[in-house]
Design a protein around this motif. Structure first.
Motif, PDB file in Angstrom:
ATOM      1  N   ARG A 136     -11.815   3.950   7.802  1.00  0.00           N
ATOM      2  CA  ARG A 136     -11.638   2.621   7.204  1.00  0.00           C
ATOM      3  C   ARG A 136     -10.167   2.361   6.873  1.00  0.00           C
ATOM      4  O   ARG A 136      -9.673   1.237   7.046  1.00  0.00           O
ATOM      5  N   LYS A 137      -9.450   3.401   6.419  1.00  0.00           N
ATOM      6  CA  LYS A 137      -8.009   3.245   6.178  1.00  0.00           C
ATOM      7  C   LYS A 137      -7.286   2.912   7.487  1.00  0.00           C
ATOM      8  O   LYS A 137      -6.389   2.067   7.515  1.00  0.00           O
ATOM      9  N   ALA A 138      -7.697   3.585   8.553  1.00  0.00           N
ATOM     10  CA  ALA A 138      -7.089   3.316   9.854  1.00  0.00           C
ATOM     11  C   ALA A 138      -7.334   1.878  10.286  1.00  0.00           C
ATOM     12  O   ALA A 138      -6.430   1.217  10.828  1.00  0.00           O
ATOM     13  N   LEU A 139      -8.528   1.383  10.051  1.00  0.00           N
ATOM     14  CA  LEU A 139      -8.833  -0.002  10.422  1.00  0.00           C
ATOM     15  C   LEU A 139      -7.989  -0.982   9.611  1.00  0.00           C
ATOM     16  O   LEU A 139      -7.565  -2.028  10.125  1.00  0.00           O
ATOM     17  N   ALA A 140      -7.728  -0.631   8.352  1.00  0.00           N
ATOM     18  CA  ALA A 140      -6.874  -1.491   7.529  1.00  0.00           C
ATOM     19  C   ALA A 140      -5.451  -1.506   8.077  1.00  0.00           C
ATOM     20  O   ALA A 140      -4.793  -2.557   8.109  1.00  0.00           O
ATOM     21  N   ILE A 141      -4.965  -0.344   8.523  1.00  0.00           N
ATOM     22  CA  ILE A 141      -3.626  -0.274   9.129  1.00  0.00           C
ATOM     23  C   ILE A 141      -3.591  -1.091  10.415  1.00  0.00           C
ATOM     24  O   ILE A 141      -2.647  -1.851  10.663  1.00  0.00           O
ATOM     25  N   PHE A 142      -4.628  -0.958  11.236  1.00  0.00           N
ATOM     26  CA  PHE A 142      -4.711  -1.706  12.496  1.00  0.00           C
ATOM     27  C   PHE A 142      -4.690  -3.204  12.238  1.00  0.00           C
ATOM     28  O   PHE A 142      -4.160  -3.975  13.055  1.00  0.00           O
TER      29      PHE A 142
END
Length: 483
Positions: free
Chosen positions: A440-446
């Motif tokens: 989910r953190k990665a999706l926020a960065i994306f």
């Protein structure tokens, strides 16, 4: 210095994992740094056909192996700018479909095969006109070499090389029934529980022998050097390693950027760099096309390349994907292993059509394309001595999502550690829940293009070249010679 490297696998001749990459790259880096390096490895099936420039050496091994005498031949390959490689030829031991196993079953004579190979390495070190200063051995398959060197010194070898053992993965120790010790033709004191003994709960433990007999020890990351002295990750040898902690050095593996790069790579459909990233999007679309996923730049694409084992965190990855595939994401997997894990991926693919692409086995071309085409790379390992794919991912601008263990912790920087230098996402708890939170953190960065670009820039600037790493090995060799 003169260094003889002995390994059961060496890239590009044989490979099951990172061991082969490391030994091949270390040999090359030593030569480039001005040292003399030779490598000895078995002549497995297909090597002569793939490398027709191999030449037979006028050398015949005739060595005791328990009660029998075993003969073998020797081949060599000399190439400019590379370490000379010697190949031990024994059709019965090495001309097989696999290196260590077939159909997920280990060869029952692995003790015999690799004790013989270890004896061949020692024979080369003793009788080649070229005399090594250091004999650097790797993993359990050659871990009896230091004991064999000590024994031959006691029997008259005037000035044998110093020995260095690298532990790539402590979980693999080469444990065999006690009667296998007779194959080494070593005196009885080399099997006692204490001193230089290889005995381990009544069995032969090849790696334990190497730990107690080698003059120096290295592991493939600084954190792993600390972790293996703990009960949690010491795999039963933590007490032995604590006793010998003074001779252990953790050195993070390097990356061969002549092989793993984005600008001059025959595996990629479009070159790219940190200054010209447009080609990365081209590689993403081509990967999506190749593996049968919808071609869409706006869908975040996650990838993984790993053996399907407990060590690699497959169980928690399956659990996290179960949750996260309800989002608009894609996932591509390359690797094979335990049948139950392969079934788990197939079940997920059946339930989330159009979002998962699976390739069981290994494909060098596809591995480069996954590293280049994905937005994020998953490495949720339960433990990871070093890991190389997270370093490949960084160079390819693919943000690694890793569990903070071993070399993963040493090579990836999380936003919480340093917002300006962040190049990946870390999580700590070994659970599907923690991995899902990291995704989910990665999706926020994306979802924040400028932040995502900053992560990519930081990632591609990370430098794990062997030119830096080789100096640390040379320091270990020097210290070993001074003891």
């Amino acid at each position: 210095m003169k260094i003889l490297l002995a390994s059961s696998e060496v890239y590009p001749f044989s490979k099951t994992g990172g061991l082969a990459d490391m030994v091949g790259a270390l040999g090359r880096a030593l030569v480039h740094a001005g040292h003399e390096a030779l490598i000895v490895t078995p002549l497995y099936r297909g090597i002569r056909e793939r490398f027709p420039e191999l030449r037979r050496v006028d050398w015949q091994f005739d060595l005791p192996l328990g009660l029998q005498q075993v003969q073998a031949g020797l081949w060599e390959l000399a190439r400019y700018g590379e370490a000379r490689v010697y190949f031990v030829e024994h059709d019965g031991y090495f001309d097989r479909a696999g290196i260590y196993l077939e159909e997920n079953l280990c060869y029952p004579d692995n003790a015999e095969r690799f004790i013989f190979f270890s004896k061949c390495a020692v024979q080369l070190a003793r009788y080649l006109p070229w005399r090594a200063d250091v004999l650097h051995v790797h993993e359990w398959q050659t871990a009896l070499v230091p004991a064999l060197v000590l024994q031959q010194r006691e029997e008259g070898w005037g000035k044998p090389p110093r020995t260095c053992l690298t532990i790539h993965n402590l979980a693999y120790q080469g444990i065999f029934p006690a009667h296998a010790f007779a194959l080494a033709n070593l005196p009885g004191q080399y099997f006692l529980p204490d001193g230089v003994g290889a005995e381990y709960y009544g069995q032969l433990n090849c790696l334990k022998s190497g730990i107690v007999c080698a003059h120096s020890l290295t592991t493939v990351s600084p954190r792993y050097a600390r972790e293996i002295t703990t009960e949690e990750l010491g795999c039963g040898l933590d007490g032995v390693l604590r006793k010998h902690a003074g001779k252990v050095t953790g050195i993070l593996n390097g990356v061969d950027y002549t092989e793993w790069n984005t600008t001059n790579n025959p595996h990629l459909v479009s070159p790219y760099s940190v200054e010209r990233l447009a080609g990365k999007a081209v590689n993403k679309r081509e990967l999506q096309r190749q593996v049968g996923l919808p071609m869409d730049d706006k869908i975040p694409l996650f990838g993984t390349i790993a053996r399907l084992t407990e060590q690699k965190g497959v169980e928690i990855q399956l659990g996290a994907l179960e949750e996260m595939l309800n989002s608009d994401i894609q996932f591509v997997q390359l690797g094979s292993g335990a049948p139950e894990y392969e079934r788990g991926y197939r079940d997920l693919a059946a339930r989330f059509p159009g979002q998962i692409a699976l390739h069981f086995g290994y494909d060098e071309n596809l591995s480069h394309r996954i590293e280049a085409g994905c937005d994020f790379f998953l490495m949720p390992s339960r433990f990871e001595p070093c890991g190389l794919n997270q370093m490949y991912s960084l160079r390819y601008g693919t943000i690694p999502i890793v569990r903070a263990t071993g070399g993963l912790d040493d090579s990836v920087i999380d936003f919480g550690q340093n917002p300006d230098m962040a190049n990946g996402v870390k999580f700590y708890e070994y659970s599907s829940r923690a991995l899902a939170k990291a995704i989910r953190k990665a999706l926020a960065i994306f979802g924040e293009p400028e932040l995502f670009q900053q992560f990519r820039t930081n990632a591609m600037h990370a430098d794990f070249s062997w030119g830096k790493t080789v100096g640390e090995y040379v320091q270990v060799y020097h210290a070993t010679l001074l003891e």
